[in-house]
Write an enzyme that holds these catalytic residues in place. Sequence first.
Site, PDB file in Angstrom:
ATOM      1  CG  ASP A 255       1.355  -5.389   4.431  1.00 25.70           C
ATOM      2  OD1 ASP A 255       1.015  -6.185   3.964  1.00 25.70           O
ATOM      3  OD2 ASP A 255       2.402  -4.831   4.213  1.00 25.70           O
TER       4      ASP A 255
ATOM      5  CG  ASN B 144       7.718   4.065  -1.045  1.00 29.36           C
ATOM      6  OD1 ASN B 144       7.993   3.055  -1.188  1.00 29.36           O
ATOM      7  ND2 ASN B 144       6.508   4.372  -0.573  1.00 29.36           N
TER       8      ASN B 144
ATOM      9  CG  HIS C 116       6.964   0.146   1.459  1.00 30.08           C
ATOM     10  ND1 HIS C 116       5.482   0.213   0.848  1.00 30.08           N
ATOM     11  CD2 HIS C 116       7.012  -0.656   0.903  1.00 30.08           C
ATOM     12  CE1 HIS C 116       5.618  -0.239  -0.010  1.00 30.08           C
ATOM     13  NE2 HIS C 116       5.940  -1.321   0.727  1.00 30.08           N
TER      14      HIS C 116
ATOM     15  CD  GLU D 263       3.877   3.622   1.878  1.00 31.67           C
ATOM     16  OE1 GLU D 263       4.360   3.622   1.397  1.00 31.67           O
ATOM     17  OE2 GLU D 263       2.845   3.993   0.977  1.00 31.67           O
TER      18      GLU D 263
HETATM   19  C1  F6R Z   1       3.937  -6.320   1.186  1.00 36.39           C
HETATM   20  C2  F6R Z   1       5.067  -5.591   2.100  1.00 36.39           C
HETATM   21  C3  F6R Z   1       5.486  -4.830   1.408  1.00 36.39           C
HETATM   22  C4  F6R Z   1       6.163  -5.658  -0.002  1.00 36.39           C
HETATM   23  C5  F6R Z   1       6.763  -4.364  -0.216  1.00 36.39           C
HETATM   24  C6  F6R Z   1       7.623  -4.798  -2.103  1.00 36.39           C
HETATM   25  O1  F6R Z   1       2.958  -7.110   2.388  1.00 36.39           O
HETATM   26  O2  F6R Z   1       4.431  -5.624   3.385  1.00 36.39           O
HETATM   27  O3  F6R Z   1       6.316  -4.070   2.225  1.00 36.39           O
HETATM   28  O4  F6R Z   1       7.407  -6.179   0.547  1.00 36.39           O
HETATM   29  O5  F6R Z   1       6.044  -4.018  -1.224  1.00 36.39           O
HETATM   30  O6  F6R Z   1       6.707  -5.977  -2.493  1.00 36.39           O
HETATM   31  P1  F6R Z   1       7.701  -6.627  -3.944  1.00 36.39           P
HETATM   32  O7  F6R Z   1       7.548  -7.626  -2.843  1.00 36.39           O
HETATM   33  O8  F6R Z   1       5.770  -6.865  -4.422  1.00 36.39           O
HETATM   34  O9  F6R Z   1       8.389  -5.587  -4.213  1.00 36.39           O
END
Ligand code: F6R
Length: 240
Positions: A67, A136, A138, A143
Amino acid sequence: MKTYISPNYPQLCQAVAQNVIDCVKTKPDALICIAGGDTPLGVFAALVDAQKQGHVDFSRTQFLGIDEWLGLGKADKGSCREMVWHHFFDKLPLRDEQICFFDGLTSDPKAECQRVDRYIDRHGPIDCVVLGIGMNGHIGFNEPGVSLENTCHVVDLDAVTQAVSVKYFDTPREVKQGISLGLKTLLAAKNIVVMASGEKKSAIVAQTVNHPATVDIPSTLVKTVPQAALYVDNAAASAL
Ligand code: F6R
């Protein structure tokens, strides 16, 4: 869903890295997909180290980004592109054609989704994906409330994701939209590693494990496929 609990973050990263290495050893031209964000940084370091030590050979491997924040590019510290290149791709002897990554600076996000979908049609399904979990729930930028039928798509970012995003950037950024692989593509991966570290993730990890699968908590959906496993450290597992 199988859950592997490591005593600490470094050992968690070693376990996840070993999973990726095993995948590449079995299939040298595997399609590998690893999230950006903070969680996999130690996995990147372990994989770079393994490559330097000759324990893995990425010369035929394909890498796919999960992403990106729309409007941000490699020059923007904290973009997915900046993080993944800085911690991983720039440290490996990869050729450009081994990497497919969303261009967050695209003027035509729909065409960018089609470009990445075409790449997945050619090279997919994903052999191994390493996902982080958002606060959340995701996964990627899928989302709460997302459709299970999505392939690559543009996302209106959830308020939680927008609020959490400030941790990545050194200057204030307005990130309202992202671009992401969809659940249809991610859940079709042959091997799915969902990874979480630290006490702050313990509540969402417990929900991921204990709550029935629902699109309202996208991380719970990984339980619907048999090839997914949860990798956490003791702190992230503390509410299980
Ligand atoms: C980022 C992604 C997100 C993160 C998630 C956790 O490329 O795909 O889904 O994996 O937001 O983020 P961190 O690891 O920073 O807590």
